[in-house]
Each structure stands twice: as structure tokens, then as C-alpha cells.
Scaffold this motif. Structure first.
Motif, short mmCIF file in Angstrom:
data_model
loop_
_atom_site.label_atom_id
_atom_site.label_comp_id
_atom_site.label_asym_id
_atom_site.label_seq_id
_atom_site.Cartn_x
_atom_site.Cartn_y
_atom_site.Cartn_z
N LYS A 299 0.80 -1.23 0.00
CA LYS A 299 0.00 0.00 0.00
C LYS A 299 0.83 1.27 0.00
CE LYS A 299 -3.74 -2.29 2.55
NZ LYS A 299 -4.56 -2.28 3.78
N PHE A 300 2.11 1.15 0.28
CA PHE A 300 2.92 2.36 0.40
C PHE A 300 4.25 2.20 -0.33
CE2 PHE A 300 6.03 5.16 2.33
CZ PHE A 300 5.33 6.36 2.44
N CYS A 301 4.68 3.27 -0.99
CA CYS A 301 5.97 3.23 -1.66
C CYS A 301 6.54 4.64 -1.72
CB CYS A 301 5.83 2.67 -3.08
SG CYS A 301 7.25 1.72 -3.64
N ALA A 302 7.82 4.76 -1.34
CA ALA A 302 8.50 6.06 -1.33
C ALA A 302 10.00 5.80 -1.44
CB ALA A 302 8.16 6.84 -0.06
N GLY A 303 10.78 6.85 -1.26
CA GLY A 303 12.23 6.72 -1.31
C GLY A 303 12.78 6.74 -2.71
#
Length: 405
Positions: free
Chosen positions: A249-253
């Protein structure tokens, strides 16, 4: 009997030698410049002295002999004592005489760092010596000597990896070809040094892959041609990736300075830091491997059986406490562990005589045996404590005292 008058007459030459011969005179002797008459009394005295000397000499010999016997007996007794001491027995052969040194054979009072039972031969045999022995008998080992091991497919081909378990890049130059031929355009990233949520992640492309997709994964986690939920999705299992179930559900960086690769700060539910990889420079996680799907593999190769899923779940719940489990369980790398389970389950069944599978089982169990001994050593160090350099570790059984060097 010779008196003083007689002696004077003899000295004056008045009496002759014959007289003294009849009186049992044997002659004269000179000692310290003086002349003495030697007669029967003198003889008896010397005989008595000689006998006394012999008695004294005989007594000294007996004392010397007794000392030798005592020494030899003591050495023999000590040798016997040491033999039973080294055996770990708490009593001598008579079953009555105690051996104080072995009264606490299963304890470690003198040195808390010593492994419990280290002086107990039976304990050593069970917990140490047997660990280094082959798991197969001599007949089986001889039969497998020239047999080539089978290959167990896991459904994926290793492209690149670092660390003890997945080192190698045999197919690195064929990544694009293998990816294009893969049935579902799924990349599998295994990170044994990561936290549990990131130890196996599946990257599924939704759009055409850029030419440098491998670089995006292994060292350059960027947003260009790599937008979350547009160009790709992430999953925790291969089956979920195929069925599009429970994606992350989450992706960053993305686009971080330096060499930060997959998966950036992505996580199943929220941001997760410090799980990224950088295979070329080895500055990220240290036990990492990148795979693509094997187009020649069957569906069964890709997925775990219900039994294998149960084993993996149980292994995770045990949190490394695998002392009661078989050697395959001790292999930390999932692909090798899975191959061990599959080859041994097949080879050790009564329905096959496949020596190739048994050979693979034997080879992989040897790996498990090595990890079992390594983990046992680490366990003893953590629980018993050990010195680090010249200082006492905080985990030492004695604790860390201020000023201890």
C-alpha cells in the motif's frame, strides 16, 4: 690372657712370638702412626662391625625400595584417577571413592563462559561430536560418491546477488532476454538480511519495462518509468502477484542521492527505512539476490506446497530455535532450504530409488549441518558470554563491571 706386664716384656724382647701365638695373637696393625696388637677380640669386634654395616645397608635398601614402590604405586593410582576423571565419572572404579572434580560435571562454576557439560563425554558426544558426523551410513556414502546431484527448480533464475547464500551473476548479461520471456514479468527480490516483511518481495511490471530496469532494481530506485501502482506493484508472495491480491500500500524513497536501490522506503502498509539494496557497491543490505521467472518451470516449481508453507510458517514462529528440527531447517537461505526439503522428501520416500535426489539431499544436508554448528556456537557465545578483545562483553555471564579490562 694378655696383660700390661706381658706387653711390656714383649716390647723389651723378653717374650717371643710363639708365646703370643699360643695366646691367639695374630700380629700387629698400625693406625694413625701407632702400633696395635690384633687378637681374637679384635677379630670379633671387626666381625660385629661388618655385620652391623650389613644390617644398616640392608635397612637403607629396604627403605629405598619401599620409597620406589610407594612412588610407583602413587603414580599408578594417579593415572587411574586421571583416567576416570577424564571420563567424566563422579566415582572411581570401585563405585565408592568420589571424584570431587566431577561432582558438578554438568555445571560451569569456575568459568561462566564454559559450555554446560563440556567435560561430560556423553554430553559432548550428543551435543557436539554427532553434529560433525555424516547423516548417512558408509554404504550410502560410497554409493553416492560418483553420482551427480539432481537439480530442484524453484521457478526463478538468479540474475545477480551478494552474500553467502546467493552470490553469483551467471545470467546477468541475459537479464533482458530472460525477463522478456518470463510468463508474468515478475522480478523476485530476496533479502535474507532484511526484516521479515522484506525478505521476499515480488516486483510486477504493469507497463513495458525500460531498458535499464535491472539498474533501477539493484541500485537506482527512481520514479522515471517506475511509478508505484502505475508502472509496477509490489507483493509479499508470488501467488498474490499472480492473482493481484493484497498488493503493498505504500511506496517512497525514489530519486534519493547516492546509490539507493529497490525497494526504497516502500512497505506493505507504511514507510519502512533501511531495507534498500545496492548490489554493485554493497552498501545496502548484504545478503541479497535478484531473480526473474524461469519460462521453462512448471506451476508447481513457483509455488510452495501446503506442507512447505506450514514448515515456513513454523520456522518463522520458532524464531531460530531449531534445535529439534532436521538439518534442512537450519539453512537460512529459502531457495536452498526449499531444495533440501524437496530433494530429501523425494529421495527418502519408499517409492523411489533416485540416487541423484539422494545425492542432492546429502549435499544440502551438509550445508544445514554447517549452519547448525554455527548457530550452536553463536547461541553458546550469546548465552554464556565471551571476551571481545581485552574487554568483557556486556553479555558476559559475569556482567560488565566498570574498569574491567
Amino acid at each position: 690372657m694378655i696383660n700390661s706386664t706381658t706387653l711390656c716384656l714383649f716390647a723389651l724382647g723378653i717374650l717371643d712370638l710363639a708365646f703370643f701365638s699360643n695366646a691367639q695373637f695374630y700380629g700387629t696393625i698400625r693406625q694413625e702412626g701407632r702400633t696395635y696388637f690384633y687378637n681374637q677380640g679384635s677379630l670379633e669386634r671387626d666381625v660385629a662391625l661388618e655385620e652391623r654395616s650389613r644390617r644398616l645397608a640392608n635397612g637403607e635398601f629396604k627403605a629405598f625400595a619401599a620409597e620406589i614402590v610407594e612412588t610407583v604405586s602413587a603414580e599408578a593410582g594417579q593415572t587411574m584417577y586421571n583416567t576416570w576423571l577424564e571420563r567424566g565419572s563422579t566415582f572411581l572404579y570401585d563405585g565408592i571413592t568420589a571424584i570431587p572434580e566431577n561432582s558438578d560435571i554438568d555445571e560451569s562454576k569456575c568459568d561462566p563462559r564454559a559450555v554446560k557439560g563440556i567435560n561430560d563425554p556423553l554430553y559432548q558426544e550428543i551435543h557436539f561430536n554427532l553434529l560433525g558426523q555424516s547423516q548417512f551410513n558408509d554404504v550410502t556414502i560410497e554409493a553416492l560418491e560418483n553420482i551427480q546431484p539432481d537439480v530442484v527448480k524453484t521457478g526463478f533464475i538468479l540474475i545477480n546477488g551478494i552474500g553467502d547464500g546467493y552470490y553469483g551473476n551467471r545470467y546477468y548479461g541475459k537479464f533482458s532476454e530472460l525477463y522478456e520471456n518470463s510468463p508474468n514479468n515478475i522480478i523476485r527480490v530476496v533479502c535474507e538480511s532484511c526484516i521479515s516483511s522484506h525478505q521476499e518481495v515480488f516486483y510486477k511490471r504493469l507497463t513495458a519495462a525500460p531498458q535499464d530496469l535491472l539498474q533501477i532494481i539493484q541500485r537506482d530506485w527512481r520514479s522515471a518509468n517506475n511509478i508505484f501502482n502505475t508502472d509496477f506493484k509490489l507483493y509479499s508472495t508470488y501467488k498474490n502477484a499472480i492473482d493481484d491480491v493484497e498488493p503493498w500500500k505504500f511506496c517512497a524513497g525514489f530519486d534519493l542521492p547516492g546509490n539507493v536501490g529497490f525497494p526504497g522506503y516502500c512497505g506493505p502498509e507504511s514507510e519502512v527505512l533501511d531495507q534498500w539494496i545496492d548490489i554493485p557497491t554493497k552498501t545496502g543490505q548484504q545478503d541479497v539476490a535478484i531473480f526473474v521467472e524461469d519460462s521453462s518451470a512448471s506451476v508447481n516449481d513457483y509455488t510452495l506446497t501446503s506442507q512447505e508453507e506450514q514448515w515456513e510458517l513454523e520456522r518463522l514462529e520458532l524464531s531460530g530455535n531449531l534445535s529439534s528440527k532436521g538439518l534442512c531447517w537450519h539453512i537460512p537461505y529459502r531457495d536452498i532450504r526449499l531444495a533440501c526439503w524437496r530433494s530429501c522428501s523425494f529421495a527418502e520416500s519408499f517409492t523411489t530409488s533416485d540416487l541423484g535426489a539422494l545425492k542432492l539431499c546429502s549435499d544440502l544436508k551438509s550445508i544445514g549441518q554447517t549452519w547448525l554448528m554455527k548457530n550452536r556456537s553463536n547461541y553458546n557465545e550469546v548465552n554464556e558470554g565471551s571476551e571481545a578483545g581485552s574487554k568483557v562483553k556486556p553479555s558476559h555471564a559475569l556482567g560488565l563491571d566498570f574498569g574491567v579490562y
